[in-house]
Design an enzyme around this catalytic site. Sequence first.
Site, mmCIF file in Angstrom:
data_model
loop_
_atom_site.group_PDB
_atom_site.id
_atom_site.type_symbol
_atom_site.label_atom_id
_atom_site.label_comp_id
_atom_site.label_asym_id
_atom_site.label_seq_id
_atom_site.Cartn_x
_atom_site.Cartn_y
_atom_site.Cartn_z
ATOM 1 N N ASP A 49 -6.348 22.000 -37.453
ATOM 2 C CA ASP A 49 -5.741 21.529 -38.893
ATOM 3 C C ASP A 49 -4.066 21.047 -38.778
ATOM 4 O O ASP A 49 -3.640 21.379 -37.435
ATOM 5 C CB ASP A 49 -5.612 22.760 -39.864
ATOM 6 N N ASP A 50 -3.656 20.257 -39.374
ATOM 7 C CA ASP A 50 -2.178 20.118 -39.470
ATOM 8 C C ASP A 50 -1.602 18.926 -38.622
ATOM 9 O O ASP A 50 -0.642 18.609 -38.637
ATOM 10 C CB ASP A 50 -1.156 21.229 -39.113
ATOM 11 N N HIS A 104 -6.673 16.527 -44.341
ATOM 12 C CA HIS A 104 -6.381 17.590 -44.498
ATOM 13 C C HIS A 104 -5.077 17.451 -45.711
ATOM 14 O O HIS A 104 -4.456 18.387 -45.975
ATOM 15 C CB HIS A 104 -5.575 18.527 -43.438
ATOM 16 N N HIS A 108 0.135 18.653 -47.124
ATOM 17 C CA HIS A 108 0.034 20.167 -46.915
ATOM 18 C C HIS A 108 0.326 20.811 -48.301
ATOM 19 O O HIS A 108 0.730 22.191 -48.213
ATOM 20 C CB HIS A 108 0.454 20.680 -45.709
ATOM 21 N N HIS A 201 -4.941 25.537 -35.062
ATOM 22 C CA HIS A 201 -3.977 24.619 -35.603
ATOM 23 C C HIS A 201 -3.485 23.862 -34.285
ATOM 24 O O HIS A 201 -3.059 24.562 -33.405
ATOM 25 C CB HIS A 201 -2.881 25.332 -36.415
#
Length: 254
Positions: A49-50, A104, A108, A201
């Site tokens: 993620d991210d 995603h 966020h 991540h």
Amino acid sequence: MFIPIELLSLAFFIWQAKAAPSPLALDDTVTASVIRSCRVPNTAAITFDDGPYIYMNDIIKTLKDADAKATFFFNGNNFDCIYNSAAAARVKLAFDNKHQVASHTWRHAHLSQLSEPDLRAEFSRTEDALKKITGAQVAMTRPPFGEYNPLVLKVAGDRGQTLVNWDFDSGDSAGASKTKSMQEYEAVAKRRPNNILALNHETYEGTAHTVLPKAISALKSAGYRLVTVAECLGQPAYKGTPGAPSPRDSSWRC
């Protein structure tokens, strides 16, 4: 029988309240499904993620050397603007190496706290950016923090998105040390569930350079095939066949 007018009025009010549609009621005919685990036996889906973030090249090399695939859930404007040249190149690198590219969402944000217009923008802006950069229309989204509510499900469903959470967390975003994350991978491999959908991540140096090689080794030694989320579910990663990326123009901005 005599019924006081006040009682009749109260009864009518209650009936009307039940009969009237709530202004927050949602048409649930098209809602997104939520995935929490893989379906195909003996598969492990490592997800990140991210990103896109600065460790992408190293992650891709580690995966390539191990003949492993992964899935990257990208933000549009979190650690970096996805349209910046370096960030866009990282997205394209993952896609060109046959890893799965997915959303995603844009900032966020906590999706469950957003209005419907803001929520739709979180989905659409990220999907549009990924299509411009790769030519692919992504079919999967990971909601930030794994959070969703009925409106999130409705908007995701409207956009043809499957929401993807996880059943194993390396703990990196919660402050787990590299040693702790590696121990968690070794423990889940030893338990040997039928399949694994792992959360990581790519923004943590320890995850990219230390944990990932050990995770790959532990999972492969336990007999898992390291595949994309789409492969571990047996469903398409993208809506239709990916086309050509778009040329960079003035719309490539955050």
